[in-house]
Design a protein around this motif. Structure first.
Motif, mmCIF file in Angstrom:
data_model
loop_
_atom_site.group_PDB
_atom_site.id
_atom_site.type_symbol
_atom_site.label_atom_id
_atom_site.label_comp_id
_atom_site.label_asym_id
_atom_site.label_seq_id
_atom_site.Cartn_x
_atom_site.Cartn_y
_atom_site.Cartn_z
ATOM 1 N N TYR A 14 67.015 67.383 32.310
ATOM 2 C CA TYR A 14 66.561 66.951 30.990
ATOM 3 C C TYR A 14 65.191 67.557 30.672
ATOM 4 O O TYR A 14 64.989 68.114 29.592
ATOM 5 C CB TYR A 14 66.502 65.432 30.918
ATOM 6 C CG TYR A 14 65.911 64.920 29.626
ATOM 7 C CD1 TYR A 14 66.549 65.158 28.410
ATOM 8 C CD2 TYR A 14 64.712 64.208 29.603
ATOM 9 C CE1 TYR A 14 66.012 64.709 27.217
ATOM 10 C CE2 TYR A 14 64.178 63.751 28.411
ATOM 11 C CZ TYR A 14 64.828 64.002 27.223
ATOM 12 O OH TYR A 14 64.289 63.554 26.038
ATOM 13 N N VAL B 57 69.341 63.050 28.916
ATOM 14 C CA VAL B 57 68.583 61.807 29.123
ATOM 15 C C VAL B 57 69.508 60.598 28.980
ATOM 16 O O VAL B 57 69.328 59.582 29.653
ATOM 17 C CB VAL B 57 67.367 61.695 28.180
ATOM 18 C CG1 VAL B 57 67.749 61.275 26.781
ATOM 19 C CG2 VAL B 57 66.365 60.716 28.774
ATOM 20 N N CYS C 289 69.523 64.659 36.951
ATOM 21 C CA CYS C 289 69.647 64.445 35.501
ATOM 22 C C CYS C 289 68.283 64.519 34.818
ATOM 23 O O CYS C 289 68.126 65.184 33.787
ATOM 24 C CB CYS C 289 70.281 63.083 35.200
ATOM 25 S SG CYS C 289 72.049 63.036 35.487
ATOM 26 N N PHE C 290 67.283 63.834 35.389
ATOM 27 C CA PHE C 290 65.948 63.881 34.788
ATOM 28 C C PHE C 290 65.374 65.294 34.835
ATOM 29 O O PHE C 290 64.767 65.771 33.881
ATOM 30 C CB PHE C 290 64.991 62.914 35.509
ATOM 31 C CG PHE C 290 65.026 61.523 34.943
ATOM 32 C CD1 PHE C 290 64.557 61.268 33.658
ATOM 33 C CD2 PHE C 290 65.535 60.465 35.684
ATOM 34 C CE1 PHE C 290 64.587 59.989 33.118
ATOM 35 C CE2 PHE C 290 65.581 59.184 35.153
ATOM 36 C CZ PHE C 290 65.106 58.939 33.876
ATOM 37 N N THR C 291 65.587 65.984 35.969
ATOM 38 C CA THR C 291 65.060 67.337 36.115
ATOM 39 C C THR C 291 65.671 68.273 35.080
ATOM 40 O O THR C 291 64.952 69.022 34.402
ATOM 41 C CB THR C 291 65.365 67.869 37.539
ATOM 42 O OG1 THR C 291 64.843 66.938 38.487
ATOM 43 C CG2 THR C 291 64.738 69.223 37.765
ATOM 44 N N TRP D 142 57.137 60.683 28.377
ATOM 45 C CA TRP D 142 57.959 60.883 29.579
ATOM 46 C C TRP D 142 57.073 61.124 30.796
ATOM 47 O O TRP D 142 57.409 60.713 31.908
ATOM 48 C CB TRP D 142 58.953 62.025 29.397
ATOM 49 C CG TRP D 142 60.176 61.612 28.646
ATOM 50 C CD1 TRP D 142 60.621 62.127 27.459
ATOM 51 C CD2 TRP D 142 61.108 60.580 28.999
ATOM 52 N NE1 TRP D 142 61.771 61.474 27.059
ATOM 53 C CE2 TRP D 142 62.088 60.519 27.981
ATOM 54 C CE3 TRP D 142 61.215 59.687 30.074
ATOM 55 C CZ2 TRP D 142 63.158 59.618 28.002
ATOM 56 C CZ3 TRP D 142 62.273 58.781 30.095
ATOM 57 C CH2 TRP D 142 63.224 58.761 29.067
ATOM 58 N N THR E 96 59.074 67.578 38.915
ATOM 59 C CA THR E 96 59.940 66.402 38.815
ATOM 60 C C THR E 96 60.475 66.021 40.187
ATOM 61 O O THR E 96 60.485 64.844 40.571
ATOM 62 C CB THR E 96 61.124 66.674 37.858
ATOM 63 O OG1 THR E 96 60.623 67.323 36.689
ATOM 64 C CG2 THR E 96 61.811 65.391 37.459
ATOM 65 N N MET F 141 57.110 58.921 34.195
ATOM 66 C CA MET F 141 57.226 59.512 35.535
ATOM 67 C C MET F 141 56.051 59.100 36.426
ATOM 68 O O MET F 141 56.216 58.808 37.616
ATOM 69 C CB MET F 141 57.284 61.045 35.434
ATOM 70 C CG MET F 141 58.614 61.569 34.943
ATOM 71 S SD MET F 141 59.963 61.232 36.091
ATOM 72 C CE MET F 141 61.097 60.334 35.054
ATOM 73 N N ALA G 142 71.069 60.446 32.293
ATOM 74 C CA ALA G 142 70.171 59.879 33.303
ATOM 75 C C ALA G 142 70.165 58.358 33.217
ATOM 76 O O ALA G 142 70.307 57.666 34.237
ATOM 77 C CB ALA G 142 68.755 60.433 33.118
#
Lengths: 477, 344
Positions: free
Chosen positions: B18, B60, B14-16, B130, B268, B134, B63
């Motif tokens: 996004y 996002v 999901c983050f990737t 962001w 990511t 991370m 996520a």
């Protein structure tokens, strides 16, 4: 005011702001899908113009609803991390379902519907707007399932300080969830219907495009009648279930300190003394309290003083009486407004029915009724506001009823952090709500003939009026 | 592959996605003041992302929602532990989302300028932050024995996290520029400017990413926990970044976009591999014993099974119709062709 107070205030205000936008989105998406269906089925230009015009109003609101929704989701983790840890196993599931089943659907297909005007067949765009409409209703369903679980936890066991899910079907078929869902759906349809009624009435008073605003007014009346009826019936049921699973909330809604008599009267106006645990002034209507509590003429229910003792035995020492005055008055204001709206919608249907004789449609020329429709447009929003105050303040001091108090759910944030964030959120939200109302009213008043200079995300505004648009006044693309 | 691990990786997905998707629409918003000279050019640039940004943003929300339901402890600790950061991200996203909708509603230059600023800062702030989030994921937060983050604002910023933030910011600008190479007509001046922007920001992004990797390697022992195979990902990430320069000079537009996207994807994934090899979701900087482990932060089996059914049904559907959305609006854009009859 401490961190808990600030966090509570933040959650209350962001939720109410968010619902201001999304109640309109949920109801209007559904109405625009109906308009697009009419446009598709009848192949008449006027229905296409109607869809474009109200679609434009819809889009002014849509993105604000989406972005304020991100705040709603993030703040569980940000301000209520202990709560998140406690309920995530259960509460997170409907939230995730809402995203996966609804948000993606809405945000993708709204683009296909609006931007696809020149490149997708009409039936695909019709399907797209219906998917958006279904998405908004599904989204409302899942968030209400989550809220209902907080009000009435089911299908769980407690293990290592966490609520663990034992039965998802219990959570989905939580009776409270369905009653709330119909209540919220009904109120969202009501908000949208009365906005459409207001705009249609405004233009009918000026005899603009009767061939468009006449049908829009009638559609608004039908949806408004269904919405208000749903809200009233489910609201009545919701209050009765509160008496069973949240007796303290029910007693607070009625400002009932001592146990009620049998038959119970219903208090119309009271002056509440929270400290002294009594009402210094009270006007009561006999029997009505029993009727509302369980549709009988001889029942009674417990008052807050006795419930406080029972709650202490059950949940340990503490003050379990919510702030009575806001709950009591919000409830009455909500119900009062609801009755006015119900009467308006059904009164309009009656006018339509009796006025259809002869050649002239007298509903569309009744200036008194049309003016009334223009003026009452804020009322559905106010009713929603009071409804959320009633239900959410009424569950205090609990976050999850009977399982977790608000002070146990808060994050270990500093006062300054929360205050600065709150000020920032309020500044932006106030600006957004002001601009939203301003743009809605400007666009609505401009009407059909005015080629709007407004454009949504680089797509030129569709001309609402028939045929090719005349010279482009905005000097835009 | 246990269910817990599966969901750890689905959150990573999901983050990737996004960063890959919203990365380019942030990038376009950031580049617009630099590339557009006229109102028509402004609108053409916005038109390249118009039908997509909203659907991208939902990743996002996904996520966070998936994190809430499958790793509630992680979700609570991360979001409360980086409170000021998330407040800033939220305020920025609020302004930005509304800017899209409101910018062209009133025909006044002052109004448009105000929303252009909102749009620019609304993209700048999350693009930078962001990266901070991370970096903090692998660096860790001040978690006490009760798994509560007690660090405050100072705990959110370190040299490492600031460099991480610059890394995402510059990568997104590069990614936005390469996206424009696919969405603008090749005979427009905007297209030429976008290529120049890609070269410039690509060079700067390379420096930032190298600095981040070096800091991670020297100071954090970031890659020392990697086994033999996971080394592949940071290395591929470096290779893809380097190959963008080649693609740009040879006018391989698709290749350039694929490579900037791949850089984001592999960077990511590297972050999540670093967590995975340590079996942690969030390290504690106070005491390693207080770190949140993958297994210790996850939801119970039943919830995970349920979520697996839900994810298994809906994620493919979502990816399917989003791809279709991109396919429908695939035509290139040129300024002054904003009409619906011209496809913008």
């Amino acid at each position: 005011m401490d961190v808990i107070g600030l966090s509570r205030f933040q959650f209350a205000s962001t939720s109410i702001f968010h619902f201001f936008f999304v109640s309109l989105t949920v109801g209007l998406a559904f109405m625009i899908a109906i308009m697009e269906t009419l446009s598709y089925a009848k192949k008449e230009q006027r229905y296409e113009n109607m869809t474009n015009f109200f679609g434009h109003l819809f889009l002014i609101n849509f993105a604000v609803g989406v972005v304020t929704g991100i705040v709603q989701e993030f703040q569980f983790g940000m301000n209520w991390s202990e709560y998140s840890r406690f309920v995530g196993n259960i509460f997170g599931v409907p939230l995730a379902l809402e995203v996966l089943m609804a948000f993606f659907l809405e945000s993708t297909f709204i683009a296909l519907w609006w931007f696809g005007k020149d490149r997708l067949p009409h039936w695909v765009r019709l399907a797209s707007i219906w998917l958006v409409a279904i998405g908004t209703q599904v989204s409302a369903f899942w968030i209400i399932v989550a809220n209902a679980w907080m009000q009435r936890p089911v299908g769980y066991r407690i293990e290592n300080g966490q609520a663990i899910l034992t039965s998802f079907s219990d959570v989905v078929f939580n009776p409270k969830a369905w009653i709330y869902f119909f209540h919220v759906q009904g109120s969202a349809w009501t908000v949208a219907a009365f906005l459409v009624l207001c705009v249609a009435a405004y233009h009918l008073l000026r005899r603009h495009h009767v061939e468009i605003f006449g049908p829009a007014l009638k559609l608004g009346l039908v949806v408004g009648a269904v919405g208000t009826l749903f809200s009233a019936l489910s609201g009545h049921t919701a209050a009765q279930t509160a008496r069973e699973d949240q007796p303290m909330k029910f007693a607070a809604m009625e400002a009932q300190w001592e146990d009620s008599e049998a038959p119970a009267p219903w208090s119309a106006i009271a002056v509440i003394d929270q400290e002294g645990q009594r009402n210094t002034f009270n006007i009561e209507i006999p029997f009505l309290g029993s009727v509302l509590a369980d549709n009988s003429l001889n029942s009674s229910y417990e008052g807050m003083i006795r419930l406080q003792e029972e709650y202490q035995q059950q949940y340990g020492p503490g003050d379990y009486i919510p702030p009575v005055a806001p709950v009591y008055y919000s409830f009455r204001l909500m119900v009062g407004i609801g009755m006015v709206l119900l009467a308006t919608a059904f009164g309009g249907l009656a006018l339509w029915w009796w006025g259809r004789k002869g050649r002239k449609d007298r509903l569309l020329t009744n200036r008194l009724f049309l003016r009334w429709l223009v003026w009452i447009v804020p009322l559905p929003w106010l009713a929603n506001f009071f409804g959320w105050i009633t239900t959410e303040m009424g569950r205090q001091p609990f976050m999850v009823y009977g399982l977790l108090r608000v002070d146990q759910g808060v994050s270990p944030n500093s006062f300054t952090e929360v205050l600065v964030g709150l000020i920032g959120l309020w500044a932006i939200y106030l600006a957004l709500i002001g601009l939203d109302i301003y743009l809605l009213s400007v666009t609505a008043r401009a009407g059909i003939d005015h080629k709007p200079s407004a454009e949504i995300v680089a797509a030129p505004a569709p001309s609402y009026s028939e045929g090719p648009s005349d010279s482009d006044r905005s000097g835009s693309l | 592959m246990t269910l817990v691990n599966l969901w750890f990786w689905l959150i990573a997905v999901c983050f990737t996605l996004y960063f890959f998707l919203e990365g380019f629409d942030f990038g376009v918003d950031l580049l617009r003041p630099l590339l557009a000279r006229t109102e028509a050019e402004e609108r053409a640039l916005t038109g390249t992302i118009g039908p997509f940004w909203d659907g991208n943003e939902v990743w996002v929300i996904a996520a966070a929602g998936v994190m809430f339901s499958t790793f509630p402890v992680w979700y609570g600790a991360l979001f409360s532990g980086m409170y000021p950061i998330f407040v800033a991200i939220l305020l920025a996203l609020l302004l930005r989302g509304v800017a899209f909708e409101y910018r062209n509603q009133v025909d006044k230059q002052v109004w448009r300028n105000a929303w252009d600023w909102a749009s620019f800062f609304g993209s700048l702030v999350p693009s930078f932050l962001w990266g901070v989030v991370m970096a903090k994921l692998i660096e860790g937060l001040a978690l006490d024995g009760d798994r509560r983050a007690v660090g405050g604002l100072g705990d959110n910023f370190s040299l490492f996290s600031v460099v991480g933030g610059l890394g995402t910011l510059l990568l997104f600008m590069l990614h936005g520029a390469t996206f424009l190479l696919l969405r603008l007509h090749t005979d427009t001046v905007l297209y030429v400017r976008a290529r120049k922007a890609a070269l410039l920001w690509g060079a700067l992004a390379t420096v930032a990413i190298l600095a981040f990797v070096w800091l991670g390697y020297v100071g954090k022992g970031l890659f020392t926990s990697f086994g033999v195979l996971p080394w592949v990902f940071p290395v591929i990430s470096a290779v893809t970044l380097a190959s963008i320069w080649l693609a740009l000079t040879r006018h391989w537009d698709r290749m350039a976009f694929a490579m900037s996207g791949a850089t984001i994807v592999f960077s990511t994934i590297t972050i999540f591999i670093s967590l995975f090899t340590r079996q942690q979701v969030l390290p504690s900087t106070l005491d390693p014993a207080f770190s949140l482990t993958i297994d210790g932060s996850a939801s119970e089996h039943y919830t995970l099974v349920l979520m697996t059914w839900v994810g298994g049904i809906f994620l493919p559907l979502i990816i399917g119709y989003q791809i279709w959305n991109y396919y429908v609006f695939r035509e290139r854009i040129r300024p002054h062709e904003g009409g619906l009859d011209h496809g913008y």
